[in-house]
Motif scaffolding. Structure first.
Motif, PDB file in Angstrom:
ATOM      1  N   ALA A 107      19.265  53.914  15.644  1.00 22.31           N
ATOM      2  CA  ALA A 107      20.390  53.641  14.743  1.00 22.31           C
ATOM      3  C   ALA A 107      19.969  53.461  13.281  1.00 22.31           C
ATOM      4  O   ALA A 107      20.549  54.098  12.387  1.00 22.31           O
ATOM      5  N   PRO A 108      18.981  52.606  12.970  1.00 24.32           N
ATOM      6  CA  PRO A 108      18.608  52.431  11.559  1.00 24.32           C
ATOM      7  C   PRO A 108      18.125  53.719  10.905  1.00 24.32           C
ATOM      8  O   PRO A 108      18.373  53.951   9.714  1.00 24.32           O
ATOM      9  N   LEU A 109      17.459  54.566  11.684  1.00 26.11           N
ATOM     10  CA  LEU A 109      16.963  55.827  11.135  1.00 26.11           C
ATOM     11  C   LEU A 109      18.099  56.773  10.801  1.00 26.11           C
ATOM     12  O   LEU A 109      17.997  57.595   9.884  1.00 26.11           O
ATOM     13  N   LEU A 110      19.204  56.652  11.560  1.00 27.75           N
ATOM     14  CA  LEU A 110      20.361  57.524  11.363  1.00 27.75           C
ATOM     15  C   LEU A 110      21.409  56.905  10.433  1.00 27.75           C
ATOM     16  O   LEU A 110      22.459  57.498  10.207  1.00 27.75           O
ATOM     17  N   GLY A 111      21.114  55.713   9.931  1.00 27.99           N
ATOM     18  CA  GLY A 111      22.031  55.080   8.993  1.00 27.99           C
ATOM     19  C   GLY A 111      23.087  54.209   9.623  1.00 27.99           C
ATOM     20  O   GLY A 111      24.137  53.968   9.021  1.00 27.99           O
ATOM     21  N   TYR A 112      22.842  53.705  10.829  1.00 32.60           N
ATOM     22  CA  TYR A 112      23.788  52.838  11.524  1.00 32.60           C
ATOM     23  C   TYR A 112      23.150  51.480  11.799  1.00 32.60           C
ATOM     24  O   TYR A 112      21.924  51.357  11.863  1.00 32.60           O
ATOM     25  N   GLU A 113      24.006  50.479  12.006  1.00 34.35           N
ATOM     26  CA  GLU A 113      23.520  49.149  12.329  1.00 34.35           C
ATOM     27  C   GLU A 113      23.179  49.012  13.807  1.00 34.35           C
ATOM     28  O   GLU A 113      22.285  48.262  14.183  1.00 34.35           O
ATOM     29  N   SER A 114      23.921  49.706  14.668  1.00 32.34           N
ATOM     30  CA  SER A 114      23.660  49.628  16.106  1.00 32.34           C
ATOM     31  C   SER A 114      23.922  50.972  16.753  1.00 32.34           C
ATOM     32  O   SER A 114      24.632  51.820  16.204  1.00 32.34           O
ATOM     33  N   GLY A 115      23.342  51.147  17.943  1.00 36.21           N
ATOM     34  CA  GLY A 115      23.491  52.411  18.645  1.00 36.21           C
ATOM     35  C   GLY A 115      24.912  52.716  19.063  1.00 36.21           C
ATOM     36  O   GLY A 115      25.303  53.883  19.185  1.00 36.21           O
ATOM     37  N   SER A 116      25.714  51.680  19.296  1.00 32.63           N
ATOM     38  CA  SER A 116      27.099  51.894  19.731  1.00 32.63           C
ATOM     39  C   SER A 116      27.961  52.516  18.643  1.00 32.63           C
ATOM     40  O   SER A 116      29.066  52.995  18.908  1.00 32.63           O
ATOM     41  N   GLN A 117      27.462  52.539  17.403  1.00 36.13           N
ATOM     42  CA  GLN A 117      28.213  53.133  16.293  1.00 36.13           C
ATOM     43  C   GLN A 117      27.959  54.628  16.149  1.00 36.13           C
ATOM     44  O   GLN A 117      28.674  55.308  15.416  1.00 36.13           O
ATOM     45  N   ILE A 118      26.939  55.126  16.826  1.00 31.95           N
ATOM     46  CA  ILE A 118      26.560  56.537  16.655  1.00 31.95           C
ATOM     47  C   ILE A 118      27.485  57.421  17.498  1.00 31.95           C
ATOM     48  O   ILE A 118      27.174  57.760  18.642  1.00 31.95           O
ATOM     49  N   LEU A 119      28.611  57.762  16.921  1.00 35.09           N
ATOM     50  CA  LEU A 119      29.581  58.579  17.654  1.00 35.09           C
ATOM     51  C   LEU A 119      29.605  60.014  17.134  1.00 35.09           C
ATOM     52  O   LEU A 119      30.389  60.836  17.601  1.00 35.09           O
ATOM     53  N   ASP A 120      28.776  60.305  16.144  1.00 30.27           N
ATOM     54  CA  ASP A 120      28.733  61.669  15.627  1.00 30.27           C
ATOM     55  C   ASP A 120      27.276  62.139  15.612  1.00 30.27           C
ATOM     56  O   ASP A 120      26.573  61.931  16.593  1.00 30.27           O
ATOM     57  N   MET A 121      26.845  62.771  14.553  1.00 30.83           N
ATOM     58  CA  MET A 121      25.459  63.251  14.434  1.00 30.83           C
ATOM     59  C   MET A 121      25.109  64.291  15.498  1.00 30.83           C
ATOM     60  O   MET A 121      23.961  64.694  15.626  1.00 30.83           O
ATOM     61  N   GLY A 122      26.089  64.739  16.265  1.00 30.85           N
ATOM     62  CA  GLY A 122      25.803  65.722  17.301  1.00 30.85           C
ATOM     63  C   GLY A 122      25.054  65.175  18.487  1.00 30.85           C
ATOM     64  O   GLY A 122      24.488  65.941  19.271  1.00 30.85           O
ATOM     65  N   VAL A 123      25.020  63.845  18.637  1.00 29.53           N
ATOM     66  CA  VAL A 123      24.256  63.243  19.744  1.00 29.53           C
ATOM     67  C   VAL A 123      25.137  62.330  20.601  1.00 29.53           C
ATOM     68  O   VAL A 123      24.651  61.386  21.217  1.00 29.53           O
ATOM     69  N   TRP A 124      26.426  62.595  20.632  1.00 31.43           N
ATOM     70  CA  TRP A 124      27.355  61.829  21.459  1.00 31.43           C
ATOM     71  C   TRP A 124      28.366  62.793  22.064  1.00 31.43           C
ATOM     72  O   TRP A 124      28.742  63.762  21.413  1.00 31.43           O
ATOM     73  N   PRO A 125      28.798  62.595  23.307  1.00 27.80           N
ATOM     74  CA  PRO A 125      28.471  61.506  24.230  1.00 27.80           C
ATOM     75  C   PRO A 125      27.071  61.647  24.837  1.00 27.80           C
ATOM     76  O   PRO A 125      26.516  62.750  24.862  1.00 27.80           O
ATOM     77  N   PRO A 126      26.518  60.543  25.325  1.00 28.47           N
ATOM     78  CA  PRO A 126      25.126  60.531  25.800  1.00 28.47           C
ATOM     79  C   PRO A 126      24.830  61.507  26.921  1.00 28.47           C
ATOM     80  O   PRO A 126      23.737  62.083  26.971  1.00 28.47           O
ATOM     81  N   THR A 127      25.779  61.693  27.836  1.00 30.85           N
ATOM     82  CA  THR A 127      25.505  62.508  29.018  1.00 30.85           C
ATOM     83  C   THR A 127      25.757  63.997  28.795  1.00 30.85           C
ATOM     84  O   THR A 127      25.506  64.802  29.676  1.00 30.85           O
ATOM     85  N   GLU A 128      26.225  64.359  27.622  1.00 28.96           N
ATOM     86  CA  GLU A 128      26.518  65.765  27.338  1.00 28.96           C
ATOM     87  C   GLU A 128      25.248  66.500  26.938  1.00 28.96           C
ATOM     88  O   GLU A 128      24.355  65.938  26.296  1.00 28.96           O
ATOM     89  N   ALA A 129      25.155  67.778  27.331  1.00 32.31           N
ATOM     90  CA  ALA A 129      23.980  68.570  26.963  1.00 32.31           C
ATOM     91  C   ALA A 129      23.869  68.662  25.445  1.00 32.31           C
ATOM     92  O   ALA A 129      24.860  68.886  24.750  1.00 32.31           O
ATOM     93  N   CYS A 130      22.666  68.488  24.933  1.00 32.53           N
ATOM     94  CA  CYS A 130      22.482  68.521  23.482  1.00 32.53           C
ATOM     95  C   CYS A 130      22.262  69.959  23.019  1.00 32.53           C
ATOM     96  O   CYS A 130      21.889  70.833  23.794  1.00 32.53           O
ATOM     97  N   SER A 131      22.498  70.183  21.743  1.00 36.68           N
ATOM     98  CA  SER A 131      22.282  71.502  21.163  1.00 36.68           C
ATOM     99  C   SER A 131      20.885  71.591  20.570  1.00 36.68           C
ATOM    100  O   SER A 131      20.230  70.581  20.296  1.00 36.68           O
ATOM    101  N   ARG A 132      20.445  72.799  20.341  1.00 36.23           N
ATOM    102  CA  ARG A 132      19.120  73.010  19.770  1.00 36.23           C
ATOM    103  C   ARG A 132      19.019  72.423  18.362  1.00 36.23           C
ATOM    104  O   ARG A 132      18.020  71.813  18.006  1.00 36.23           O
ATOM    105  N   ILE A 133      20.094  72.578  17.587  1.00 38.09           N
ATOM    106  CA  ILE A 133      20.036  72.079  16.215  1.00 38.09           C
ATOM    107  C   ILE A 133      20.074  70.553  16.183  1.00 38.09           C
ATOM    108  O   ILE A 133      19.489  69.927  15.293  1.00 38.09           O
TER     109      ILE A 133
END
Length: 419
Positions: free
Chosen positions: A114-140
């Motif tokens: 979270a701090p590296l991505l500019g958030y205070e906690s992990g529960s705030q990371i709803l974008d950045m292309g890394v949410w939802p957790p169980t979804e397959a991630c993209s190469r980019i």
């Protein structure tokens, strides 16, 4: 306790087993695990050495004790986990991050990132292309996460290649992602999936692909020296020279290099990729849509001249800067993109003129009174534009073009997102 390299080597000799390739002495992170006999399902495959490296670094584990499963997809939570472990290793840790009790396993890693991505906690990371957790991630998304970690840890990768552009990644659409990806190409972490260096940014990331990227990142000896061939829309896809005259607009000849951006934008306008045969309606629809765009552009130019609308020096400079950044994307050079950028800027200037002259009716407030946009639409329709074909487009081998499309950057990303 983890065995040392010497202990592992001696044990291998006592058991009569040939030791695996040595973990790189100058690796980006220290060795944490011993590979041993490895995973049987990757032996002899393209990614075997990569899997060994990432396992020994503790950045990736097997799906089971005997299977790595290189073709399985990585999830968003898993790339966040890799990012958190990598950052810990780069900053003096051992990659072992204690899990938060009574919480989803991945929350620990989201909190660490979270701090590296500019958030205070992990529960705030709803974008950045890394949410939802169980979804397959993209190469980019994976490239972006790794880039964030390297920057936060103060790691700068040496340049070993001179790749100027990525043919299927638009820098104006994803500037940070483009910059990160291009840096990885030039650092030898990536080399693309074909001769043109196609990246497939939206494709789901496999475990094997992730292992390859990570291993090249960790081990300088595994980094790639590559020089992708430049992708040229006119030659490589359409099979014709850029200077070939294809149409005339109000008596003025139009070469393929000026028509190419319009055709590229509409290439897959009428069909899904898997359904395209290039023998039915898809091809004439693509050309027809491009011709509609051509007529619209010509009509805009006429209206601009009638009303004395010109582009400011600032608008021209912005167009030139954007064109320079996009050079090579979609197989179009800087001049092709400059014509697009200038045309879009002129369209915006004409629209602004009409809205200032006749007003703008917000969609929130219905009005039957014609506004600037409706007047502009009427005036565009009334402009006399004559387009004559040189007969070139009709004589092309569209079936061959369709086959070439499957082996160029058009085969995936450009179809998904358009140009």
């Amino acid at each position: 306790m983890k065995p040392t390299r010497l202990a592992a080597f001696l044990l291998a000799l006592l058991l009569g087993v040939a030791p695996a390739l040595a973990y790189p002495q100058n690796g980006l992170v220290p060795q944490q695990e011993t590979y041993g006999s490895g995973f049987p399902d990757v032996k002899g495959t393209w990614c075997e050495s990569y899997v060994q490296t990432v396992y020994e670094s503790s950045l990736m584990e097997g799906k089971t004790k005997t299977s790595f499963d290189s073709r399985a997809l990585l999830t968003n939570a898993q790339i966040i986990t890799i990012g958190a472990r990598l950052y810990d290793l780069l900053t003096g840790g051992d990659g072992e991050i204690p899990l938060i009790a009574d919480a989803s396993w991945y929350l620990t890693y989201y909190n660490n990132m979270a701090p590296l991505l500019g958030y205070e906690s992990g529960s705030q990371i709803l974008d950045m292309g890394v949410w939802p957790p169980t979804e397959a991630c993209s190469r980019i998304s994976f490239v972006n996460i790794l880039s964030v970690v390297l920057k936060a840890a103060g790691v700068e990768l040496p340049v070993v290649n001179e790749v100027a552009a990525i043919p299927d990644l638009n820098p104006m659409e994803a500037l940070d992602g483009y910059t990160n990806t291009l840096a990885f190409y030039n650092a030898g972490i990536l080399n693309g999936s074909d001769a043109y260096g196609t990246f497939r940014p939206l494709s789901s990331l496999t475990r094997g692909e992730a292992a390859a990227m990570l291993a090249r990142l960790i081990d300088p000896a595994q980094r790639l020296r590559s020089s992708p061939a430049p992708f040229d829309f006119c030659k490589d896809l359409m099979g014709m020279e850029a200077e070939t005259v294809v149409y005339s607009v109000n008596g003025k000849e139009l070469a393929m290099d000026k028509f190419a951006p319009l055709l590229a934008r509409n290439f897959f306008a009428a069909a899904r990729l898997e359904d395209i045969t290039f023998a039915g309606a898809a091809v004439p629809d693509a050309v027809t849509c491009a011709l509609m765009d051509l007529r619209h552009a010509a009509a805009l130019s006429v209206l601009a001249e009638i009303h004395g609308i010109t582009l400011s020096a600032e608008a021209k400079a912005t167009a030139a800067s954007n064109a320079m950044a996009k050079a090579g994307f979609a197989g179009l050079d800087e001049q092709a993109w400059l014509s697009c950028e200038l045309q879009e800027a002129l369209g915006g200037a004409v629209e602004s003129y009409y809205c200032e002259a006749y007003g703008y009716n917000s969609p929130l407030f219905h009005s039957d009174e014609p506004d600037g946009l409706s007047r502009l639409a009427d005036d565009l329709e009334a402009v006399d534009v004559t387009i004559q074909s040189a007969g070139v487009m009709e004589g092309l081998d569209w079936a061959a073009i369709g086959q070439r499309a499957k082996t160029t950057p058009y085969a995936e990303y450009l179809f998904q997102r358009g140009v």
